[in-house]
Scaffold this active site. Structure first.
Site, short mmCIF file in Angstrom:
data_model
loop_
_atom_site.label_atom_id
_atom_site.label_comp_id
_atom_site.label_asym_id
_atom_site.label_seq_id
_atom_site.Cartn_x
_atom_site.Cartn_y
_atom_site.Cartn_z
N SER A 126 40.90 42.47 49.74
CA SER A 126 40.05 41.89 48.71
C SER A 126 40.99 41.37 47.63
O SER A 126 41.70 42.15 47.00
CB SER A 126 39.13 42.94 48.14
OG SER A 126 38.47 42.41 47.02
N ARG A 127 41.05 40.06 47.47
CA ARG A 127 42.09 39.49 46.62
C ARG A 127 41.80 39.61 45.13
O ARG A 127 42.71 39.58 44.33
CB ARG A 127 42.34 38.03 46.98
CG ARG A 127 42.97 37.93 48.35
CD ARG A 127 43.46 36.55 48.69
NE ARG A 127 43.63 36.51 50.13
CZ ARG A 127 42.76 36.02 50.97
NH1 ARG A 127 41.66 35.45 50.52
NH2 ARG A 127 42.95 36.06 52.26
#
Ligand code: ATP
Ligand code: MG
Length: 677
Positions: free
Chosen positions: A543-544
């Site tokens: 999850s950036r």
């Protein structure tokens, strides 16, 4: 076009060859290479050639083709017939005006009309046909080229009726809303002025006509100034969306059944882009791609009309992602947190629990003041109804909308469904709400778009998808955002779903969507089948931006969870065949087994934030040490019951402040120790 072919086309026009005959001949020449080869072969005698022509081609063309054979122009014939078709289409659209009337027009009226038409179309070769038509009651209707000027009494009466009806509704509304009711005489005087002021503005409606029809696509001639994406209406009442703007015609995808339509049917512009009606009444409902209800619960009254394609909010209007959107799934919230306004892809093979993660997340939004929109694209109707039933069962429909374009719907419906859903989401976002939208799934969306594009004769590219398939999804997902406070502070969080084949995330559509989204949750069949559900692959998922939105408590409690799991995985493979393990390795393996077990989670069982924090704290601080993995589920259930009875203060503080202070950690430690004893 060469001079020779021009001559030929002129000849075809002179012979008045029908379109069908020309088309038959063209097909014969282009599809059967042998025929044109034989006709062009100098070694074949002309008697033989005549025989072939008489056998294969329509009678009206025998002489014509024989001439072409003599001129050695057989290889150009297919093209000539194609061009001839275009010329005919042009001619159809040429200025032929039809005037329908009841009382015959006077000489001077006729002259005025002719002048008007020639000026309007800048052509002299106008051919005016007068037709008596008592149906129009009075006045006249002029149809010229692709416009229609309606000055008939019939239309005026209809318009007046509509106007009076809206007025009457206004009166009715006023009396309902308790405003001072108007006296009958007042009403009459208002209506009188309405009727007196009624002015039949001659509305010029642009009309076109169908020149080709099939596979849910209509090619329409005329409609010269129609917009891309505009809704047009066919004479049978069904609508279509303009998708291809070409020089001589436009390509329209039909939104419905083409029953009753034929070549020559008329089409009018609506001057509206395709859109959906939006309102709060959508909540709890199941609608189709155009926002029409399909759950049998009655009409949905719309407050507003939103175009399905809208521009995404600009960067200036946005705020960074800062609030978590809890999925209630421990494995995701702890390691791949999702923030409001983020786009997190759920990707995996078929039957790996993709839909389940999305549905669990929707169920977990209960009481969180988040509106959920589930867009089903190209799925079986039965699967969609299962999802709706599950949402109903867990009381999640109250704050949700389901937009369904199932596999049996035509491709255009599947193509517009996600955009319609997003338009609805934007309606709520603009009211300052947080919205979660699930697109299940975008692989099928891309396939529907490919089918539509191929039927529209757009050039196919890689894997036969049209060149703009990246833009198809980027312009959709770009609309998810978190607005700043000045714009109401609402947000749209997107959970697109992509189905892979044999775990191949490097295929065309998966790589596209991975590059557009802010992270992905990768589900694996192997894990799923080994009983590890949800089957999240911790190595490939990421999850950036969500980390910025994770609560402080969760961040602290989760600690190095992902690294621990990675180490464990490596060590597990490494020690697979060794029998003697040192104490250190053994502990690491036990810890890993325990964590893996902890992250397993049954369906429809989302965990609240405090429970996730306490469980992770317990796991990372050795409270689950020595417990048989098989008994872990029971043990943690007992533990949570204990905490709920004796640790309400801890729960309250975790939910309220969402920070794991040293003091709070100490209290958690104490209650865990107490339980252990
Ligand atoms: P499809 O490719 O058909 O859309 P999918 O990837 O969306 O499938 P789901 O329909 O969510 O997968 O789940 C497939 C099956 O696995 C369902 O029967 C579901 O009940 C089961 N399942 C999913 N997640 C879990 C879980 N965490 N625990 C137990 N069973 C699960
Ligand atoms: Mg699914």
């Amino acid at each position: 076009m060469s001079d020779l072919s021009k001559e030929y086309i002129k000849e075809l026009v002179r012979l008045d060859i029908s379109r069908e005959d020309a088309d038959d001949a063209r097909k014969m020449l282009s599809d059967l290479k042998d025929v044109s080869d034989t006709l062009g072969n100098p070694l074949v005698t002309s008697n033989e050639k005549r025989n072939i022509i008489e056998k294969l081609f329509p009678e009206s063309l025998h002489k014509f083709i024989m001439t072409a054979v003599k001129d050695n122009a057989v290889d150009q014939l297919a093209e000539i017939f194609g061009d001839y078709d275009d010329v005919l289409v042009e001619k159809q659209g040429s200025i032929k005006a039809v005037v329908r009337y009841v009382t015959p027009l006077t000489e001077s009226q006729q002259a005025d009309l002719r002048k008007f038409i020639t000026e309007k179309f800048i052509r002299d070769d106008v051919d005016i046909e007068y037709r008596h038509d008592p149906d129009i009651i009075g006045g006249f209707i002029l149809t010229a080229g692709d416009v229609e000027y309606d000055k008939s009494y019939r239309t005026s009466l209809r318009l007046m009726k509509e106007k009076l009806r809206t007025k009457a509704n206004e009166f009715a509304e006023q009396s309902v809303s308790g405003e001072k009711p108007k006296k009958a005489s007042d009403i009459i005087s208002v209506l009188k002025t309405e009727v007196e002021d009624f002015d039949t503005k001659v509305a010029a409606t642009e009309t076109g006509h169908v020149i080709r029809l099939g596979d849910g696509i209509a090619r329409v001639h005329g409609l010269g100034s129609v917009m891309y994406g505009e809704l047009v209406e066919f004479e049978t009442g069904i609508r279509g969306i303009v998708q291809n703007l070409e020089e001589k015609s436009v390509g329209v995808v039909l939104l419905g059944d083409d029953h009753g339509l034929t070549e020559g049917s008329s089409v009018v512009r609506t001057h509206k882009r395709a859109g959906v009606g939006v309102s709060d009444a959508l909540l709890g409902r199941v609608v189709d791609a155009l926002g029409a209800p399909i759950d049998g619960l009655g009409e949905i009254e719309a407050d507003d009309y939103y175009a399905i394609e809208r521009e995404a909010p600009g960067v200036i209007d946005r705020k960074s992602v800062n609030t978590p959107l809890q999925t209630g799934i421990l494995a995701i919230d702890s390691m791949f947190p999702i923030g409001r306004g983020q786009r997190e892809l759920i990707i995996g093979d078929r039957q790996t629990g993709k839909t389940s993660i999305a549905v669990d997340t929707i169920i977990n939004q209960k009481g969180q003041d988040v509106i959920c929109i589930y867009v089903a694209i190209g799925q079986k109707s039965s699967t969609v109804s299962q999802v709706v039933n599950t949402l109903r069962k867990y009381d999640a429909m109250d704050y949700s909308v389901v937009v369904a374009a199932s596999a049996s719907d035509p491709a255009p419906f599947q193509y517009i469904a996600p955009y319609s859903g997003t338009a609805m989401a934007e309606y709520f976002m603009e009211k300052g709400k947080d919205v979660l939208i699930v697109y299940d799934d975008l692989s099928k969306h891309a396939v529907a778009y490919r089918a539509m594009s191929l039927l529209l004769h757009r050039p196919p590219g890689r894997e036969a998808y049209p060149g703009d398939v990246f833009y198809l999804h980027s312009r959709l997902l770009e609309r998810s955002s978190h607005l700043d406070d000045e714009h109401g502070g609402g947000s749209i969080t997107a959970l697109p779903v992509i189905e892979t084949l044999a775990g191949d995330i490097s295929a065309y559509i998966p790589t596209n969507v991975i590059s557009i989204t802010d992270g992905q949750i990768f589900l694996e069949s192997e894990l799923f089948n080994s009983g590890l559900r949800p089957a999240v692959n911790y190595g490939l998922s990421v999850s950036r931006v969500g980390g910025a939105a994770q609560t402080k408590a969760m961040k602290k409690a989760a600690g190095n969870l992902r690294i621990d799991l990675a180490q464990f995985k490596e060590m597990e493979i490494f020690t697979q065949f060794s029998s003697e393990l040192d104490q250190n390795t053994k502990e690491l393996l036990d810890h890993g087994h325990m964590l893996t077990e902890l992250l397993k989670q049954p369906l429809y069982n989302p965990l609240p934030h405090y429970e996730q924090v306490i469980l992770l704290y317990a796991a990372q601080h050795g409270f689950f040490k020595g417990i048989n993995p098989k008994e872990l589920r029971e043990y943690r259930n007992d533990l949570m019951t204990y905490v709920k009875s004796y640790g309400q203060d801890i729960i309250a503080e975790l939910e309220d402040k969402r920070v794991l202070t040293d003091d709070l950690a100490e209290r958690i430690e104490r209650i865990l120790t107490a339980f252990e004893e």
